[in-house]
Scaffold this motif. Structure first.
Motif, PDB file in Angstrom:
ATOM      1  N   ALA A  63      -1.216  23.392  12.950  1.00 63.92           N
ATOM      2  CA  ALA A  63      -2.663  23.282  12.792  1.00 63.92           C
ATOM      3  C   ALA A  63      -3.257  22.572  14.004  1.00 63.92           C
ATOM      4  CB  ALA A  63      -3.004  22.526  11.515  1.00 63.92           C
ATOM      5  N   GLN A  64      -4.179  23.233  14.657  1.00 60.13           N
ATOM      6  CA  GLN A  64      -4.860  22.644  15.810  1.00 60.13           C
ATOM      7  C   GLN A  64      -6.313  22.377  15.441  1.00 60.13           C
ATOM      8  OE1 GLN A  64      -4.661  25.028  19.331  1.00 60.13           O
ATOM      9  NE2 GLN A  64      -6.017  23.687  20.525  1.00 60.13           N
ATOM     10  N   ALA A  65      -6.760  21.137  15.639  1.00 62.20           N
ATOM     11  CA  ALA A  65      -8.130  20.764  15.294  1.00 62.20           C
ATOM     12  C   ALA A  65      -9.123  21.457  16.220  1.00 62.20           C
ATOM     13  CB  ALA A  65      -8.301  19.253  15.374  1.00 62.20           C
ATOM     14  N   ASP A  66     -10.168  22.021  15.628  1.00 61.48           N
ATOM     15  CA  ASP A  66     -11.215  22.688  16.394  1.00 61.48           C
ATOM     16  C   ASP A  66     -12.542  22.430  15.687  1.00 61.48           C
ATOM     17  OD1 ASP A  66     -12.624  24.274  18.169  1.00 61.48           O
ATOM     18  OD2 ASP A  66     -12.213  26.105  17.020  1.00 61.48           O
ATOM     19  N   GLN A  67     -13.240  21.374  16.122  1.00 62.88           N
ATOM     20  CA  GLN A  67     -14.480  20.940  15.488  1.00 62.88           C
ATOM     21  C   GLN A  67     -14.242  20.688  13.995  1.00 62.88           C
ATOM     22  OE1 GLN A  67     -17.561  23.744  16.582  1.00 62.88           O
ATOM     23  NE2 GLN A  67     -17.434  23.207  18.731  1.00 62.88           N
ATOM     24  N   ASN A  68     -14.826  21.474  13.116  1.00 70.62           N
ATOM     25  CA  ASN A  68     -14.697  21.226  11.683  1.00 70.62           C
ATOM     26  C   ASN A  68     -13.592  22.036  11.023  1.00 70.62           C
ATOM     27  OD1 ASN A  68     -16.886  19.397  11.617  1.00 70.62           O
ATOM     28  ND2 ASN A  68     -18.346  21.106  11.512  1.00 70.62           N
ATOM     29  N   LEU A  69     -12.777  22.683  11.832  1.00 70.43           N
ATOM     30  CA  LEU A  69     -11.727  23.537  11.300  1.00 70.43           C
ATOM     31  C   LEU A  69     -10.356  23.101  11.790  1.00 70.43           C
ATOM     32  CD1 LEU A  69     -13.223  27.123  11.813  1.00 70.43           C
ATOM     33  CD2 LEU A  69     -13.094  25.856   9.666  1.00 70.43           C
ATOM     34  N   PHE A  70      -9.345  23.461  11.003  1.00 69.60           N
ATOM     35  CA  PHE A  70      -7.980  23.515  11.505  1.00 69.60           C
ATOM     36  C   PHE A  70      -7.668  24.983  11.755  1.00 69.60           C
ATOM     37  CE2 PHE A  70      -7.348  19.433   9.223  1.00 69.60           C
ATOM     38  CZ  PHE A  70      -6.858  18.700  10.300  1.00 69.60           C
ATOM     39  N   LEU A  71      -7.260  25.316  12.985  1.00 64.11           N
ATOM     40  CA  LEU A  71      -6.812  26.671  13.286  1.00 64.11           C
ATOM     41  C   LEU A  71      -5.315  26.730  13.033  1.00 64.11           C
ATOM     42  CD1 LEU A  71      -8.835  27.404  16.542  1.00 64.11           C
ATOM     43  CD2 LEU A  71      -9.409  27.985  14.167  1.00 64.11           C
ATOM     44  N   VAL A  72      -4.942  27.444  12.004  1.00 69.47           N
ATOM     45  CA  VAL A  72      -3.557  27.481  11.551  1.00 69.47           C
ATOM     46  C   VAL A  72      -2.868  28.721  12.106  1.00 69.47           C
ATOM     47  CG1 VAL A  72      -2.032  27.441   9.548  1.00 69.47           C
ATOM     48  CG2 VAL A  72      -4.265  26.313   9.439  1.00 69.47           C
ATOM     49  N   SER A  73      -1.704  28.518  12.694  1.00 69.36           N
ATOM     50  CA  SER A  73      -0.876  29.625  13.179  1.00 69.36           C
ATOM     51  C   SER A  73       0.501  29.510  12.563  1.00 69.36           C
ATOM     52  CB  SER A  73      -0.787  29.606  14.709  1.00 69.36           C
ATOM     53  OG  SER A  73      -0.156  28.401  15.147  1.00 69.36           O
ATOM     54  N   GLN A  74       1.271  30.586  12.637  1.00 68.13           N
ATOM     55  CA  GLN A  74       2.617  30.589  12.067  1.00 68.13           C
ATOM     56  C   GLN A  74       3.608  31.189  13.043  1.00 68.13           C
ATOM     57  OE1 GLN A  74       4.019  33.762   9.432  1.00 68.13           O
ATOM     58  NE2 GLN A  74       1.871  34.365   9.085  1.00 68.13           N
ATOM     59  N   SER A  75       4.850  30.746  12.927  1.00 70.41           N
ATOM     60  CA  SER A  75       5.970  31.389  13.608  1.00 70.41           C
ATOM     61  C   SER A  75       7.218  31.095  12.790  1.00 70.41           C
ATOM     62  CB  SER A  75       6.124  30.883  15.052  1.00 70.41           C
ATOM     63  OG  SER A  75       6.414  29.491  15.060  1.00 70.41           O
ATOM     64  N   ARG A  76       8.241  31.870  12.998  1.00 70.47           N
ATOM     65  CA  ARG A  76       9.481  31.644  12.267  1.00 70.47           C
ATOM     66  C   ARG A  76      10.078  30.303  12.659  1.00 70.47           C
ATOM     67  NH1 ARG A  76      15.076  35.086  13.062  1.00 70.47           N
ATOM     68  NH2 ARG A  76      16.267  34.171  11.334  1.00 70.47           N
ATOM     69  N   TYR A  77      10.588  29.577  11.671  1.00 68.93           N
ATOM     70  CA  TYR A  77      11.223  28.287  11.945  1.00 68.93           C
ATOM     71  C   TYR A  77      12.727  28.466  12.033  1.00 68.93           C
ATOM     72  CZ  TYR A  77      13.073  23.634  11.515  1.00 68.93           C
ATOM     73  OH  TYR A  77      13.769  22.475  11.759  1.00 68.93           O
ATOM     74  N   LEU A  78      13.332  27.924  13.075  1.00 68.17           N
ATOM     75  CA  LEU A  78      14.779  27.835  13.223  1.00 68.17           C
ATOM     76  C   LEU A  78      15.153  26.382  13.449  1.00 68.17           C
ATOM     77  CD1 LEU A  78      15.707  30.877  15.525  1.00 68.17           C
ATOM     78  CD2 LEU A  78      16.002  30.693  13.052  1.00 68.17           C
ATOM     79  N   GLN A  79      16.230  25.943  12.803  1.00 65.08           N
ATOM     80  CA  GLN A  79      16.680  24.567  12.977  1.00 65.08           C
ATOM     81  C   GLN A  79      17.155  24.324  14.402  1.00 65.08           C
ATOM     82  OE1 GLN A  79      16.756  21.918  10.648  1.00 65.08           O
ATOM     83  NE2 GLN A  79      17.204  20.783  12.504  1.00 65.08           N
ATOM     84  N   SER A  80      17.778  25.334  14.994  1.00 68.29           N
ATOM     85  CA  SER A  80      18.226  25.192  16.378  1.00 68.29           C
ATOM     86  C   SER A  80      18.139  26.551  17.057  1.00 68.29           C
ATOM     87  CB  SER A  80      19.664  24.660  16.442  1.00 68.29           C
ATOM     88  OG  SER A  80      20.552  25.549  15.803  1.00 68.29           O
TER      89      SER A  80
END
Length: 641
Positions: free
Chosen positions: A415-432
């Motif tokens: 989540a990246q703060a942008d004025q009054n919003l959080f811009l949410v992005s996704q990607s696959r999570y890998l432990q390593s």
């Protein structure tokens, strides 16, 4: 014989008689020998069975695949009057055997239509005196076991569990357990076996367990052990509906059996232990375990037919490999997320239709999805939400949840703060590693992500991030919904926002205490546990221990001095903290990743907290737990401040 078979018309019926000899085995598979000691240490021999997945063929010739269901008639010849045989159905008659001497023959009722792997037979001199009929379904429930155990009362808790759960699920799913048996002949035997490789097995009408999962006096046991017995009973008895009444077509979709039993182990607590916080138990023992397992390229999809690097499920070894944390813990977590999104009322009605329409047959994920979509179309949202797609192309249910069941892994949200919003992005999570596209997935490791949010009036608002969206905006004042996050199968990477939200909780609690705003929902601390778990995983992925451990230390201190420490019901947060601390300062911690000066500081600061947390979430007996509560858990946890 082969030539004769070729002349039989398709659809014709024939009787085949096969003579065969088989041995009582020693390897805990098929029909095998086991034993138990009595009060004087004398060994009593007995026979038990374990058929799943490919054990029935070791006992008798059969079509030993889940889709080949049949009715079974059985006669068993046993020796000595003190020995008796039990089967999936009730004894029809017991009398002298034509073998003569001390032999007796027991004939059983014909079974319901069922798969071979849930057949069971036990021959023993077990005591059978712990028996009662469940009040709602009139099912005969018997706890069988060594007399020395049952005389101590070690079967009483199991008897109450089984009756409560059978009656509870019968009402919940709209299908009476007793209807699978001949009229007035419904039974459910619960039996412990000393030598048993599985934890427990859901054989229809004759459930088998390891001894420690059935013979218990709750007041004398660790709290965790009592919880294990109750949830295992729930798991196995849930199978009487999902697994026995309806069954996976093939083992590459064993989640059709196990995911529902996994969540059933906790759902059953509604009737067996209604005062327990079943959500607490689930997120620690199922959701978090699944997330820790499903974060590697060697994982697999729930529906293991595609996006799995060409893996096959054909031989017994490959079949047994499907009974893993994906089928159980991930499967249960995904079903739980489905329930949260569509609402438990609609899910329950969908399950009732699903079970009724497919009883005594085999199903797969696609059949289940169709019934869930039908429930969404037929019933109001209630406590859930409508899904974010229309009916163009695939069904909304498929488009929403395909990514969660047809590919491995899960997303990490940023989540990246942008004025009054959080811009949410996704990607696959890998432990390593960074091979986020391996193995190849036709769904490209994108998910349709539910983003439930809580407003200042404690009303939950559902936002969605579609699988084809790069980012989605969520208002800042709606972002933190701790209660809802415990349903979501993803993690969040944002330490600074985590720290801010934790501090906001404390400020909110202070305002709530003086009546300025409503309190958070009772389980909001579970969301903090999820945040902490997420942060630990993303921190490990970065491998920047020396610079990051101070953040964990800071959070630890916040937790220890806050009202989050109050109350036994908040132990999931402490349990998660114990996991994190153990990974830092425990026996298997990453000491080699730190310089010596940093390590000494870390050890000095965190070891006392680690010891205290382990005490707080340790395995106490119920009596000790009550004693601890009587002096106030807060008086112990706040000593850390």
């Amino acid at each position: 014989m082969q030539n004769e078979l070729s002349t039989w018309p398709i659809g014709s019926f024939h009787e085949i008689k096969v003579k065969f000899n088989g041995a009582v085995r020693k390897d805990n598979s098929g029909l095998y020998e086991t034993s138990y000691p009595d009060a004087d240490g004398n060994v009593h021999f007995m026979a038990g069975t374990q058929m799943e997945c490919c054990g029935a063929r070791k006992m008798f010739p059969c079509f030993d695949e889940p889709e080949y269901k049949a009715y079974f008639d059985l006669k068993v010849h046993t020796k000595y009057p003190e020995y008796h045989a039990i089967f999936n159905t009730e004894q029809e008659s017991v009398g002298p055997s034509p073998l003569g001497g001390d032999y007796y023959v027991t004939k059983f009722d014909r079974t319901m239509k069922m798969s071979t792997y849930i057949l069971a037979l036990v021959i023993s001199d077990y005591d059978r005196s712990v028996v009662a009929r469940s009040p709602e379904t009139d099912t005969s429930v018997t706890i069988l076991g060594p007399k020395v155990r049952l005389d101590k009362g070690e079967g009483d808790y199991a008897l109450e569990l089984a009756m409560d759960i059978i009656d509870g699920f019968s009402s919940f799913y709209g299908y009476n357990y007793a209807d699978a048996f001949l009229p007035g002949r419904a039974k459910s035997d619960q039996v412990g076996l000393s030598d048993f490789l599985a934890g427990a097995m859901e054989n229809w009408g004759l459930v088998t367990y390891q001894n420690f999962l059935i013979y218990i006096i709750p007041e004398e046991q660790f709290e965790y052990n009592v919880m294990s017995v109750a949830t295992v009973f729930g798991h196995e008895l849930q199978h009487q509906w999902t697994g026995n009444l309806i069954t996976c077509t093939w083992w590459d979709e064993i989640w059709i059996n196990e995911a529902f039993a996994d969540i059933g182990g906790y759902l059953a607590l509604k009737w067996a232990e209604p005062s327990w916080n079943l959500e607490n138990e689930f997120i620690v023992n199922e959701l978090f375990r699944a997330l820790r397992f499903d974060d590697r390229t060697g994982s697999r999809p729930l529906i293991n037919k595609q996006n799995n690097n060409g893996a096959k499920v054909e031989n017994p070894a490959q079949i047994m490999g499907q009974f893993d944390l994906i089928a159980y813990q991930k499967g249960g977590s995904i079903v739980r997320m489905m329930i949260y999104c569509m609402g438990e009322d609609r899910w329950q009605l969908g399950m009732q239709d699903y079970l009724d329409a497919n009883k005594y047959t085999n199903t797969d994920g696609e059949i289940y999805f169709k019934h869930m979509q039908s429930a969404l179309d037929s019933y109001p949202a209630g406590d859930g939400w409508d899904l974010p797609y229309d009916h163009s192309g695939a069904s909304p249910f498929n488009k929403t949840f395909d990514g969660w069941v047809r590919q491995m892994g899960y997303p990490v949200l940023r989540a990246q703060a942008d004025q009054n919003l959080f811009l949410v992005s996704q990607s696959r999570y890998l432990q390593s590693g960074d091979n986020i596209d391996e193995p190849a997935s036709s769904l490209e490791y994108k998910w349709t992500v539910p983003l439930p949010a809580l407003n200042m009036d404690n009303e939950v608002v559902m936002n969605w991030m579609l699988s084809n969206e790069t980012t989605v905006g969520v208002p800042k004042n709606l972002w933190f919904d701790p209660e809802a996050k415990i349903f979501a199968y993803y993690i969040i990477e944002d330490y600074q926002e985590l720290k801010k939200q934790v501090n906001d909780i404390f400020l909110r609690e202070e305002k709530a205490a003086i009546g300025l705003i409503p309190f958070f929902p009772k389980d909001f601390h579970n969301g903090v546990a999820k945040y902490l778990h997420s942060y630990w995983k993303t921190m490990v992925a970065d491998m920047t221990y020396a610079s990051q451990y101070f953040h964990i230390l800071e959070l630890t201190r916040i937790f220890s001095i806050s009202s989050l420490a109050d109350g036994v019901q908040r132990w999931p947060m402490w349990n998660t903290l114990s996991y994190v601390l153990n990974r830092i300062v425990g026996p298997n911690g990453p000491r080699g990743s730190f310089g010596q000066t940093t390590w000494v500081l870390l050890q000095r600061e965190l070891s006392p907290m680690y010891s205290l947390v382990m005490l707080t979430v340790g395995r106490m007996t119920l009596k000790e737990q009550c004693e601890m509560s009587s002096i106030g858990l807060v008086s112990i946890t706040k000593k850390v401040a």
